[in-house]
Motif scaffolding. Structure first.
Motif: not given
Length: 335
Positions: A112-121, A203-213, A262-266, A268-270
């Motif tokens: 799941n963390n890998l999916m977040w890392l691929l999508v969110v940043p 992915f529905f949870l990722m949208i929240i972080l994308i919306w914020i960042q 910017v990519w790497t900062t996000i 780290i957050l993910v």
């Protein structure tokens, strides 16, 4: 509510007032111990030199103390607990790390963390870049940037509560108050429990972080775009380049370092994402991530060893990215 507001105001007054009092008092104390007024000759020069040596430490000293207490000591303590059992009393060596490598829930969290890392940043950086370019070309761009940046001022928990109302599901036959299900039912579809759909709920949870960042990425990249010399853009236009070519072949190469930061900062957050998952699903329905798993073992499973082990693994994952990010930022600063 009034008591909470009063407490917050009191903390601000005491905190700011305490800092002012500390720096004023510390400087007065240095002046008293090593006076530069009323002293002449070599003594005055020596006192000024001593003041110059001491004063920087008056400013960075408290920060260093806080750094040791709240960062260095916890890291050492966490590393210590990771080689002990759940009580923190019996030494077990690397057994907790062996458990992590073989635990199915830990594997699911890694995936799941890998999916977040691929999508969110990628999504945040791409959207932030596109918005930064487009808003610079419209007269109401500043208003648009303010609205897009606004979610960054909301806490992750607050943002999660907002999106809970968007994903809200009510049983069949009931009025759907969730925005998403209201739209679905308006078009004749069936309402869904969005955050309990395995795999897709991530992915529905990722949208929240994308919306914020996205607002964060937009502001940094917009600043970088404004630093591009106008001469290069004008030269490209004269040579017949279209807007698409100017964007990809002129703008992107010149701000590539900023995009990477910017990519790497996000990223780290993910790797540390926790609040959104805890608030929305609590790791249920295969939405678990490493930070939330650490919280579960540390405070619900009451196993200090396993919780500390996951914390160390997260730190080791973040460390190389953070070091690279700092080096890139230093390179940018030297240019």
């Amino acid at each position: 509510m009034a008591a909470q507001i009063f407490s917050a105001i009191l903390v601000i007054i005491v905190g700011v007032g305490g800092c002012v009092l500390y720096f004023w008092g510390a400087n007065k104390l240095v002046d008293l111990i090593f006076p530069s007024r009323g002293v002449t000759g070599a003594a005055a020069v020596d006192n000024l030199r001593r003041q110059g040596l001491i004063r920087p430490w008056l400013f960075i000293g408290p920060a260093l103390v806080i750094l040791v207490i709240y960062l260095i000591y916890p890291v050492i303590s966490t590393l210590w607990y990771s080689v002990y059992d759940k009580t923190g009393e019996n030494f077990v060596g690397l057994r907790n790390y062996g458990w992590a490598l073989s635990d199915e829930q830990f594997h699911n969290s890694i995936v799941n963390n890998l999916m977040w890392l691929l999508v969110v940043p990628a999504a945040c950086t791409f959207l932030g870049l596109i918005i930064a370019v487009l808003t610079d070309k419209i007269w109401w761009g500043t208003i648009a940037k303010s609205l897009i940046f606004l979610p960054l001022a909301i806490s992750f928990v607050g943002a999660s509560v907002i999106w809970k109302f968007i994903y809200e599901y009510r049983g069949e036959g009931q009025v759907q108050i969730g925005i998403l299900n209201s739209i679905v039912t308006w078009f004749g579809g069936d309402p869904q429990v969005w955050i309990s759909m395995p795999f897709w709920n991530n992915f529905f949870l990722m949208i929240i972080l994308i919306w914020i960042q996205t607002g964060f990425a937009m502001v940094i990249l917009s600043s970088a775009l404004r630093g591009i010399p106008e001469e290069t853009i004008e030269a490209a236009v004269i040579d017949g380049a279209n807007p698409f070519q100017i964007f990809w072949k002129i703008m992107i190469p010149q701000i590539w370092g900023t995009i990477a930061v910017v990519w790497t900062t996000i990223t780290i957050l993910v790797l540390k994402v926790f609040d959104i998952v805890l608030t929305m699903t609590n790791g249920q329905w295969n939405s678990q991530v490493l930070a939330n798993l650490m919280f579960d073992w540390m405070f619900r499973g009451l196993d200090n060893g396993r919780g500390a082990t996951i914390a160390i693994i997260i730190m080791l994952a973040v460390l190389p990215i953070m070091i690279w990010n700092i080096r890139q930022a230093n390179k940018e600063g030297k240019l």
